[in-house]
Design a protein around this motif. Structure first.
Motif, PDB file in Angstrom:
ATOM      1  N   GLN A 289      -5.555 -13.881  -1.563  1.00 43.23           N
ATOM      2  CA  GLN A 289      -4.000 -13.068  -1.330  1.00 43.23           C
ATOM      3  C   GLN A 289      -4.039 -12.192  -2.456  1.00 43.23           C
ATOM      4  O   GLN A 289      -3.251 -10.951  -2.204  1.00 43.23           O
ATOM      5  CB  GLN A 289      -3.042 -13.987  -1.179  1.00 43.23           C
ATOM      6  CG  GLN A 289      -1.543 -13.506  -1.204  1.00 43.23           C
ATOM      7  CD  GLN A 289      -1.367 -12.912   0.442  1.00 43.23           C
ATOM      8  OE1 GLN A 289      -2.178 -13.208   1.217  1.00 43.23           O
ATOM      9  NE2 GLN A 289      -0.443 -12.003   0.397  1.00 43.23           N
ATOM     10  N   GLU A 293      -3.358  -7.851  -1.947  1.00 41.71           N
ATOM     11  CA  GLU A 293      -2.172  -7.293  -2.293  1.00 41.71           C
ATOM     12  C   GLU A 293      -2.572  -6.183  -3.186  1.00 41.71           C
ATOM     13  O   GLU A 293      -2.034  -5.089  -3.194  1.00 41.71           O
ATOM     14  CB  GLU A 293      -1.252  -8.130  -2.950  1.00 41.71           C
ATOM     15  CG  GLU A 293      -0.620  -9.155  -1.974  1.00 41.71           C
ATOM     16  CD  GLU A 293       0.261 -10.460  -2.804  1.00 41.71           C
ATOM     17  OE1 GLU A 293       0.547 -10.231  -3.870  1.00 41.71           O
ATOM     18  OE2 GLU A 293       0.499 -11.369  -1.992  1.00 41.71           O
ATOM     19  N   CYS A 324       2.463  -9.613   1.655  1.00 38.70           N
ATOM     20  CA  CYS A 324       2.020  -8.197   1.277  1.00 38.70           C
ATOM     21  C   CYS A 324       3.090  -7.247   1.458  1.00 38.70           C
ATOM     22  O   CYS A 324       3.281  -6.194   0.603  1.00 38.70           O
ATOM     23  CB  CYS A 324       0.461  -8.143   1.722  1.00 38.70           C
ATOM     24  SG  CYS A 324      -0.341  -6.513   1.134  1.00 38.70           S
ATOM     25  N   LYS A 327       5.610  -6.868  -0.976  1.00 37.49           N
ATOM     26  CA  LYS A 327       5.364  -6.171  -2.073  1.00 37.49           C
ATOM     27  C   LYS A 327       5.232  -4.492  -2.163  1.00 37.49           C
ATOM     28  O   LYS A 327       5.559  -3.939  -3.071  1.00 37.49           O
ATOM     29  CB  LYS A 327       3.899  -6.763  -2.663  1.00 37.49           C
ATOM     30  CG  LYS A 327       3.733  -8.124  -3.061  1.00 37.49           C
ATOM     31  CD  LYS A 327       4.132  -8.595  -4.554  1.00 37.49           C
ATOM     32  CE  LYS A 327       4.108  -9.957  -4.679  1.00 37.49           C
ATOM     33  NZ  LYS A 327       2.847 -10.564  -4.985  1.00 37.49           N
TER      34      LYS A 327
END
Length: 616
Positions: A289, A293, A324, A327
């Protein structure tokens, strides 16, 4: 009037969409009708539904559009096998005959599928094909409120492309940059999904949900990340990647990865499906993960640099990774972001139809408000409900007034009951957003375990989403902007959190699951985050009113919302599906429109039904 029918089929999550004068009038996934999850078959039922909504026939349609170009995909397969020869002979012998006998004759297959819907004039039919990533791009740009927008699409692979940057202006989409197969962010994440014992193309969200149980500061997690970046892939500053194909087998093999190479690199074996999850697996999910990202944020920066647009549209399967997405939003690189709610392949039917309407028929872009309608599927009729009641001799209470119904159901939820909530038009895309939902009290400390184990029949670590009245979002979560489609996460405000024990990261995953993280434990993940659905009166007035009544009973405008289905089955579509799911799980109450069914009042013989039953 302009009628365009978009189709995605034959590969994954088949669907159909009807566009009238540039506006989506109906859309549905084939799986909802066949009850086969991620059905790839020709979407006969979905097309029938779309046409019936407007009393149309195939001859009324100006163009039928398929969401990708099969000859380009065939070219990619041939060149890939040639490049890797003599490896991949087993896969070649299996795949090529299928292509030669079926998929190269896709036009004939589509025409034959349309014939099953009804007779039509073949000479009159206009059959068109849109590029896979153009379909993704169009599915996000045209429903967005932007005239000028950057578009980023990321998925496994479509024809030759695995990620694309577009710039759209005044209704025209132009490609700016592409990343070619076999180097794929989506396939990288799917490979890790496979290694963690989940199903590729449907289990990726499980990896996202598992990752917070990993410890980002743990030596093992850091070692995993280092090995991924040193041995498995190279990440360039523009977000493009190079994947070391000696670790992968998806290009020419019958499996995603070369398992022995992964075991040697990471020091752990592939997790067997349904086996116990260890901390190694949690850290492994956390590692991929983090890598995802990093890659995607670099792609977003490159998208900004190349387009200099203030607006960003996202689509493709990777755009369903809500962690994601958060972010990206927090990076501040773009002022506004629109993500296609059906970002995966099912949304390709929408994009294909819209691309043809605007770019082939040269129509101006219709600027529509954000939070456009996604309740595009079938709506149950009163006759359908009465037919169900007669056939199965159900016991029910019918409410004349929805206000009374809403108030009663809110009271029952506040008392700890789990409710199947079935209202109006079915949602299009992977999320249940208040019309095909299972609802419960998020403050109940036992609710997550109860629903996962006895209703959804799924892994215990899987989190649940809160649905919250949009106007009160900031009172409970660290999020400012609406999130109507469950495409972002947010942490709950500090005043509602429960401090984690000092040894939290030393606990096993089963022990972590028992730790209470907030006063709303059923919807707060181990990192204090939640996948948010904001509910507005404009977008879903019934669900909004139910939340208002829940607030009157509990003091907070939040309900646990998960999709109305069990593991391995699609979200319910019909009254029969809903009643069957209700009676074969431990749900307490079912609501279909204004009819309420209590479990303890139903006939026990109904338990013998299965998910394939149909009414006469």
């Amino acid at each position: 009037m302009s009628y365009i029918l978009g189709i995605s089929a034959f590969y994954h999550d088949a669907s159909a969409c009807l566009l009238i004068n540039g506006k989506i009038r109906a859309a549905a996934q084939e799986e909802r009708f066949t009850r086969i999850k991620n059905s790839a078959s020709f979407p006969i039922n979905a097309i029938k539904f779309c046409l019936s909504e407007e009393n149309l026939t195939i001859d009324d349609i100006d163009a039928v559009v398929f969401y990708e170009k099969p000859f380009l995909k065939f070219e990619r397969l041939l060149q890939t096998y040639y490049s890797f020869a003599p490896m991949g002979i087993a896969s070649f012998l299996k795949a090529i005959p299928i292509w030669l006998h079926e998929k190269l004759f896709l036009k004939q297959k589509i025409k034959k599928g349309l014939q099953e819907i009804g007779p039509y004039d073949k000479k009159k039919l206009k059959l068109l094909f849109s590029g896979h990533h153009l379909s993704h791009a169009a599915s996000a740009y045209y429903p967005s409120p932007f005239l000028d927008a950057a578009i980023l699409t990321i998925d496994g692979v479509g024809e030759w492309t695995t990620a694309s940057i577009f710039h759209a202006k005044e209704g025209i989409i132009n490609v700016v940059k592409e990343m070619p197969f076999p180097h794929s962010v989506g396939l990288l994440y799917s490979a890790f999904t496979y290694f963690l014992g989940f199903t590729v193309n449907s289990g990726e969200y499980k990896v996202m949900g598992l990752s917070p149980f990993g410890n980002i500061d743990d030596k093992e997690t850091k070692a995993f990340i280092e090995k991924i970046k040193q041995e498995m892939l190279s990440i360039n500053e523009d977000g493009s990647i190079w994947l070391n194909q000696s670790y992968f087998h998806y290009a020419t093999g019958l499996k995603m990865i070369r398992e022995h190479k992964w075991k040697d690199l990471f020091g752990i074996e592939r997790r067997k499906p349904e086996s116990d999850i260890s901390q190694h697996h949690c850290n492994f999910a956390c590692a991929v993960q983090q890598v995802l990202e990093e890659i995607v944020l670099k792609m977003v920066k490159e998208t900004k640099r190349l387009t200099n647009s203030e607006n960003l549209c996202l689509a493709g399967g990777v755009a369903l990774n809500c962690v994601c997405n958060t972010k990206i939003k927090q990076s501040g690189l773009f002022n506004q972001i629109y993500i296609q709610p059906a970002a995966g392949d099912c949304g390709g039917s929408v994009g294909a139809a819209m691309a043809v309407y605007h770019m082939y028929f040269c129509n101006n872009k219709i600027v529509i408000p954000e939070n456009s309608n996604i309740y595009l599927g079938p709506k149950i009729s009163e006759d359908d409900i009465l037919k169900l009641n007669r056939k199965l001799k159900t016991e029910y209470t019918r409410y004349e007034d929805f206000n009374d119904l809403s108030a009663k159901i809110a009271e029952l939820i506040s008392e700890g009951n789990v409710v199947g909530w079935f209202q109006d038009n079915m949602e299009f895309g992977p999320r249940a957003l208040g019309n095909r939902s299972i609802l419960a009290d998020p403050k109940n400390p036992n609710m997550q375990e109860l629903i996962n184990q006895k209703i959804k029949l799924r892994e215990q670590f899987r989190p649940f989403a809160p649905a919250i009245i949009q106007e009160e979002l900031q009172d409970f979560f660290e999020m400012k902007d609406p999130s109507p489609y469950m495409l972002y996460t947010s942490k709950i405000r500090s005043e509602f959190r429960v401090p984690l024990p000092e040894n939290f990261h030393e606990l096993l995953i089963n022990q972590k699951l028992k730790v209470r993280t907030s006063i709303f434990p059923a919807i707060t993940h181990v990192d204090y985050s939640s996948r948010i659905q904001t509910v507005s009166k404009k977008l879903n007035p019934k669900f909004w009113e139910l939340l208002q009544n829940i607030k009157k009973h509990t003091g907070y405008p939040i309900v646990l919302n998960t999709s109305f289905n069990v593991r391995g089955e699609p979200i319910v579509c019909s009254a029969e599906d809903a009643y069957n799911c209700f009676m074969t799980t431990d749900m307490d109450i079912l609501v279909i429109q204004n009819y309420v069914y209590f479990r303890d009042k139903q006939r026990t013989s109904s338990h013998k039904m299965n998910s394939k039953f149909k009414l006469d």
